[in-house]
Design a protein around this motif. Structure first.
Motif, PDB file in Angstrom:
ATOM      1  N   GLY A 236     140.981  38.551  60.443  1.00 44.21           N
ATOM      2  CA  GLY A 236     141.142  37.723  61.585  1.00 44.21           C
ATOM      3  C   GLY A 236     140.435  38.417  62.687  1.00 44.21           C
ATOM      4  N   GLY A 325     144.775  34.271  60.992  1.00 41.44           N
ATOM      5  CA  GLY A 325     143.707  34.896  60.729  1.00 41.44           C
ATOM      6  C   GLY A 325     142.592  34.027  59.736  1.00 41.44           C
ATOM      7  N   GLN A 328     140.728  30.994  61.490  1.00 38.42           N
ATOM      8  CA  GLN A 328     139.520  31.329  62.221  1.00 38.42           C
ATOM      9  C   GLN A 328     138.302  30.949  61.821  1.00 38.42           C
ATOM     10  OE1 GLN A 328     139.799  34.672  64.894  1.00 38.42           O
ATOM     11  NE2 GLN A 328     141.960  35.143  64.065  1.00 38.42           N
TER      12      GLN A 328
END
Length: 456
Positions: A236, A325, A328
């Protein structure tokens, strides 16, 4: 490294593990990426490691959501980039001109393999196509249909046994209109020597595929799948944000991306919900999340049985942390559509696709949806590949250096060089124009079809 000013933990760049930036009391929320990733199970002192012995998920089962749109206008990208691809008769674009063998049923897996080995075609083994009921049968048909229609294949040989539920005559009804020059059918029970007949048909398909020549194609025609597997504490921070930047960049040029792995949206789903282009798409996104939670619950399984042992070894503690994470990879673009399992991409922009996080199943779903290339981020490493080029992007330098025959691009450099998006986009364009990824060089092309119900 402190990722967000709101965080009360920092990440050790060398290990991916977390430590407390301040004293955190038992029951207090632990914050990373600016969002809660769980609740402290004991008092945590400043500087102490924060992981499975003192942190647990704060998530529950199904939730009620409201539509609160927060849409971002992507900055228009003026670059008119192109790649060298193949324009098909129906107007679609492929980045490869291969011959694929798709079998209707697992009983002819080895027949397809022998024909592929003798002709240089590609085949994709699976165990289904018979003894399935209801939705499982339909999902198998839809996934196989997506593979057959994929424009990276200049020609496709469909191999059936003859007595299966998904027999060729019935499957043709699912396929609809067929270009008979591009798609050939082989019913093994109806011919004498199925291998000889298969070779003959592949030769005909090769002749047809040879009529297509590379031409300059605008990058707006490119469709990329977004996937992560074997994630670690840096996923992430490096690779996933980088892929998100490239997804936004491609979409700003008129392209398409698709994000899947629904269970790895749990805990971060509202970020995606707030980016839905309309209330209709929001409702579809909510149904996607809640239907997948129902799938877990119907099998008496905990909704938040995640992360995996490898994720935990890499520093990820809770599903919230993993999901924050994971999402994203979708950048900041507006969500324009939500696809069911086996659906194909219809709208340019960021799409969401129903399906599990399992690596092979997710890659298969992305391929069947029409992705030309899959961007696959990993902190632990994996050699697997989809039928389409599968770009492995390492989250850290060590993995890139240790597994150069697996990894195609090193996002670990993002710790020293913040802006890598044009470098990665340039590599993607090279792949779209014919440069082979490691999964292609090594012959790793696999599929796995999602199964939920009864097998007879």
């Amino acid at each position: 490294m402190r990722i967000n000013p709101k965080d009360n933990v920092e990440v050790n760049i060398g290990t991916g593990h977390k430590s407390a930036l301040c004293d955190i009391a038992k029951g207090e929320k632990v914050i990373k990426y600016g969002f809660p990733i769980g609740v402290a199970t004991t008092d945590i002192k400043k500087g102490e490691t924060v992981h499975t012995d003192n942190l647990k998920t704060g998530l529950s089962d199904k939730l009620t959501y409201s539509y609160n749109p927060k849409l971002t206008e992507l900055e228009a990208e003026n670059k008119k980039l192109t790649f060298m691809g193949y324009r098909r008769e129906n107007g679609e674009v492929g980045i490869r001109n291969e011959i694929w063998i798709v079998n209707t049923v697992g009983c002819v897996n080895k027949t397809a393999k022998i024909i592929a080995d003798k002709t240089g075609a590609y085949h994709f083994e699976h165990p289904y196509g018979c003894s399935q009921l209801g939705d499982d049968h339909k999902v198998t048909q839809k996934i196989l249909k997506g593979l057959i229609n994929h424009p990276n294949a200049g020609g496709v040989l469909v191999v059936g046994l003859g007595c299966e539920n998904n027999n060729i005559d019935l499957f043709k009804k699912e396929l609809g209109e067929i270009n008979e020059k591009r798609v050939k059918f082989l019913n093994c029970q109806e011919v004498g020597n199925e291998i000889e007949e298969g070779i003959k048909l592949v030769d005909e398909l090769k002749a047809y595929a040879s009529t297509f020549k590379k031409e300059e194609i605008p990058v707006s025609e490119l469709k990329i799948g977004l996937k992560c597997g074997g994630s670690d504490g840096l996923s992430g921070i490096t690779a996933n944000p980088l892929v998100g930047e490239v997804s936004d960049l491609l979409i700003s040029m008129g392209g398409t991306s698709v994000l899947t792995e629904v269970p790895e949206m749990f805990g971060a789903e509202t970020i995606l919900f707030d980016r839905c282009v309309s209330e209709e798409i929001f409702d579809k996104a909510v149904a996607m999340i809640n239907n997948f939670k129902d799938y877990y619950i119907s099998h008496n399984q905990p909704v938040y049985e995640n992360p995996s042992p490898g994720n935990k070894a890499g520093g990820i503690t809770t599903l919230e942390e993993k999901s924050l994470g994971c999402v994203q990879k979708g950048g900041s673009a507006t969500v324009v559509d939500v696809l069911e399992l086996g659906d194909t991409l219809k709208k340019k922009g960021l799409n969401l696709l129903t399906g599990p996080g399992n690596d092979i199943v997710a890659c298969t779903n992305l391929t069947a949806a029409g992705a030309h290339i899959i961007l696959f981020t990993t902190g632990r490493g994996t050699p697997l590949g989809a039928p389409v080029p599968t770009v492995k992007i390492s989250t850290n330098n060590k993995l890139y250096e240790n597994k150069p025959h697996w990894i195609d691009f090193n996002a670990g450099k993002k710790l020293e060089k913040a802006d890598l998006k044009y470098e990665l986009l340039d590599y993607i364009i090279k792949v779209a124009s014919g440069e082979e990824t490691n999964n292609e060089k090594n012959g790793y092309r696999e599929i796995a079809i999602f199964k939920n119900g009864v097998t007879l």
